[in-house]
Write a protein that holds these residues in place. Structure first.
Motif, short mmCIF file in Angstrom:
data_model
loop_
_atom_site.label_atom_id
_atom_site.label_comp_id
_atom_site.label_asym_id
_atom_site.label_seq_id
_atom_site.Cartn_x
_atom_site.Cartn_y
_atom_site.Cartn_z
N GLY A 84 -86.48 -13.62 -13.58
CA GLY A 84 -86.26 -13.55 -12.30
C GLY A 84 -85.07 -13.74 -11.45
O GLY A 84 -84.62 -13.43 -10.46
N ALA A 85 -84.70 -15.41 -11.72
CA ALA A 85 -83.32 -15.96 -11.83
C ALA A 85 -82.47 -14.87 -11.98
O ALA A 85 -81.20 -14.66 -11.30
N SER A 86 -82.53 -14.26 -12.64
CA SER A 86 -80.90 -12.95 -13.35
C SER A 86 -81.39 -12.15 -12.17
O SER A 86 -80.37 -11.40 -12.28
N MET A 87 -82.75 -12.15 -12.20
CA MET A 87 -83.11 -10.88 -11.51
C MET A 87 -82.13 -10.77 -9.64
O MET A 87 -81.59 -10.14 -9.04
N GLY A 88 -82.38 -11.73 -8.89
CA GLY A 88 -82.14 -12.91 -7.74
C GLY A 88 -80.54 -12.84 -7.56
O GLY A 88 -80.19 -12.17 -6.84
N THR A 89 -80.38 -13.19 -9.23
CA THR A 89 -78.20 -13.03 -8.80
C THR A 89 -78.20 -11.62 -9.01
O THR A 89 -77.46 -11.65 -7.88
N PHE A 90 -78.72 -11.15 -9.80
CA PHE A 90 -78.37 -9.31 -9.65
C PHE A 90 -78.00 -9.08 -8.43
O PHE A 90 -77.50 -8.30 -7.88
N VAL A 91 -79.26 -9.64 -7.35
CA VAL A 91 -79.72 -8.89 -6.20
C VAL A 91 -78.36 -9.01 -5.38
O VAL A 91 -78.29 -8.12 -4.13
N MET A 92 -77.62 -10.17 -5.61
CA MET A 92 -76.53 -10.51 -4.60
C MET A 92 -75.57 -10.34 -4.26
O MET A 92 -74.78 -10.03 -3.82
N LEU A 93 -75.65 -9.54 -6.00
CA LEU A 93 -73.91 -9.80 -6.43
C LEU A 93 -74.07 -7.93 -5.40
O LEU A 93 -72.75 -7.45 -5.48
N TYR A 94 -75.16 -7.61 -5.79
CA TYR A 94 -75.67 -6.13 -5.37
C TYR A 94 -75.05 -5.99 -4.22
O TYR A 94 -74.58 -4.88 -4.16
N VAL A 95 -75.34 -6.76 -3.77
CA VAL A 95 -75.56 -6.62 -2.08
C VAL A 95 -73.74 -6.76 -1.62
O VAL A 95 -73.47 -6.26 -0.92
N TYR A 96 -73.40 -8.02 -2.55
CA TYR A 96 -71.94 -7.75 -1.48
C TYR A 96 -70.90 -6.50 -2.93
O TYR A 96 -69.86 -7.02 -2.06
N ILE A 97 -71.72 -6.88 -3.49
CA ILE A 97 -71.20 -4.87 -4.30
C ILE A 97 -70.47 -3.81 -2.92
O ILE A 97 -69.87 -3.26 -2.94
N PHE A 98 -72.53 -3.53 -2.46
CA PHE A 98 -72.00 -2.67 -1.48
C PHE A 98 -72.12 -2.88 0.10
O PHE A 98 -71.66 -2.12 0.87
N PHE A 99 -71.94 -4.66 0.26
CA PHE A 99 -71.97 -4.02 1.60
C PHE A 99 -70.47 -5.12 2.39
O PHE A 99 -71.28 -6.22 3.16
N ILE A 108 -94.08 -16.58 -9.95
CA ILE A 108 -93.51 -17.17 -10.67
C ILE A 108 -91.99 -16.41 -10.48
O ILE A 108 -91.10 -16.49 -10.62
N PHE A 109 -91.87 -14.74 -11.48
CA PHE A 109 -91.15 -14.29 -11.19
C PHE A 109 -90.32 -13.55 -9.72
O PHE A 109 -88.47 -14.26 -9.24
N PHE A 110 -90.87 -13.81 -8.38
CA PHE A 110 -90.46 -14.27 -6.90
C PHE A 110 -89.77 -15.70 -6.35
O PHE A 110 -89.01 -15.48 -5.52
N LEU A 111 -90.50 -16.67 -7.24
CA LEU A 111 -89.80 -17.96 -7.21
C LEU A 111 -88.29 -18.13 -7.70
O LEU A 111 -87.12 -18.70 -6.89
N GLY A 112 -88.26 -17.61 -9.30
CA GLY A 112 -87.62 -17.28 -9.81
C GLY A 112 -85.97 -16.94 -9.08
O GLY A 112 -84.80 -17.11 -8.87
N LEU A 113 -86.66 -15.71 -8.33
CA LEU A 113 -85.50 -15.14 -8.19
C LEU A 113 -84.92 -15.47 -6.72
O LEU A 113 -83.63 -14.91 -6.02
N PHE A 114 -86.42 -15.85 -5.32
CA PHE A 114 -85.64 -16.35 -4.76
C PHE A 114 -84.08 -17.76 -4.90
O PHE A 114 -83.85 -18.38 -3.93
N VAL A 115 -84.84 -18.83 -5.54
CA VAL A 115 -84.17 -19.88 -5.92
C VAL A 115 -82.61 -19.66 -6.41
O VAL A 115 -81.78 -20.19 -5.94
N ALA A 116 -82.62 -18.65 -7.30
CA ALA A 116 -81.28 -17.67 -7.46
C ALA A 116 -80.66 -17.24 -6.86
O ALA A 116 -79.77 -16.77 -6.62
N LEU A 117 -81.45 -16.29 -5.61
CA LEU A 117 -80.94 -15.70 -3.95
C LEU A 117 -80.23 -17.15 -3.33
O LEU A 117 -78.51 -17.03 -2.94
N ILE A 118 -80.70 -18.27 -3.56
CA ILE A 118 -80.11 -19.29 -2.35
C ILE A 118 -78.34 -19.94 -3.41
O ILE A 118 -78.04 -20.02 -2.64
N GLY A 119 -78.89 -19.45 -4.54
CA GLY A 119 -78.18 -19.97 -5.05
C GLY A 119 -76.38 -19.64 -5.04
O GLY A 119 -75.64 -20.14 -5.40
#
Length: 209
Positions: free
Chosen positions: A156-171, A6-17
């Motif tokens: 998971g959704a919050s972490m997914g959002t943070f991961v994608m923002l992190y990608v934009y910050i550093f890459f 469930i955590f990774f589902l939330g992370l993945f769905v947020a990443l897509i968004g």
């Protein structure tokens, strides 16, 4: 269902968004470029706090709707039509428009944490998006609406959002070099995402027949 899944589902769905370049991820990237990655991460933390609240509200709303199958059935059909139209627009029409440079207002020197919270609060898209996605996941038996499941998904959704923002910050520079932040590239990404969601919605509608 395992809380890890469930955590990774939330992370993945947020990443897509959050994949398509938008106000939040572009602002995070530009803050990082002008003021350093630390300020970009602070901004992203504020964004994710609001995303956590928005996703929790969406999940509670979805739990209520799950007890009204007649309403869910109507919403699924409406959502399918909307996603198909959006997909057609971005893949067929919007790709012909001129390139537009994405700018973000990063002049404010106030706390970037509260800046992130403010911009995220103005972006209400996660609420209907996450409400629909949680209903869809529940209909496939991938999650339920028990408190632990909801909190796990929201985290998971919050972490997914943070991961994608992190990608934009550093890459951001590499992303920009590959033209993922161009208007045409953004149109293709959004069109592909909405097309996938439309397909999932269609499958779910057929499942209910």
């Amino acid at each position: 269902m395992s809380i890890t899944v469930i955590f990774f589902l939330g992370l993945f769905v947020a990443l897509i968004g959050v994949i398509p370049p938008g106000l939040l991820n572009m602002t995070a990237a530009k803050i990082s470029l002008r003021e350093g990655p630390g300020r970009g991460i602070t901004f992203s933390s504020g964004v994710c706090l609001v995303v956590f609240i928005q996703t929790y509200i969406a999940a509670i709303f979805a739990r209520y709707l799950s007890n009204r199958p007649d309403v869910v059935e109507i919403l699924q059909r409406v959502a399918f039509v909307i996603f198909v139209l959006i997909t057609i627009y971005f893949l067929v029409i919007a790709r012909h428009q001129k390139e537009a440079k994405i700018e973000a207002d990063v002049k404010s020197k106030r706390s970037r944490f509260f800046h992130g919270m403010l911009l995220s609060a103005l972006n209400v898209f996660p609420i209907p998006y996450q409400a629909y996605m949680t209903i869809t996941l529940a209909s496939f038996g991938l999650m339920d609406f028990e408190r632990l499941s909801i909190v796990t998904y929201v985290t998971g959704a919050s972490m997914g959002t943070f991961v994608m923002l992190y990608v934009y910050i550093f890459f951001f520079d590499k992303i920009k070099e590959r033209k993922f932040t161009s208007q045409k590239g953004m149109n293709y990404i959004i069109g592909t995402i909405t097309g996938i969601v439309a397909l999932i919605t269609f499958i779910n509608i057929l499942k209910e027949l």
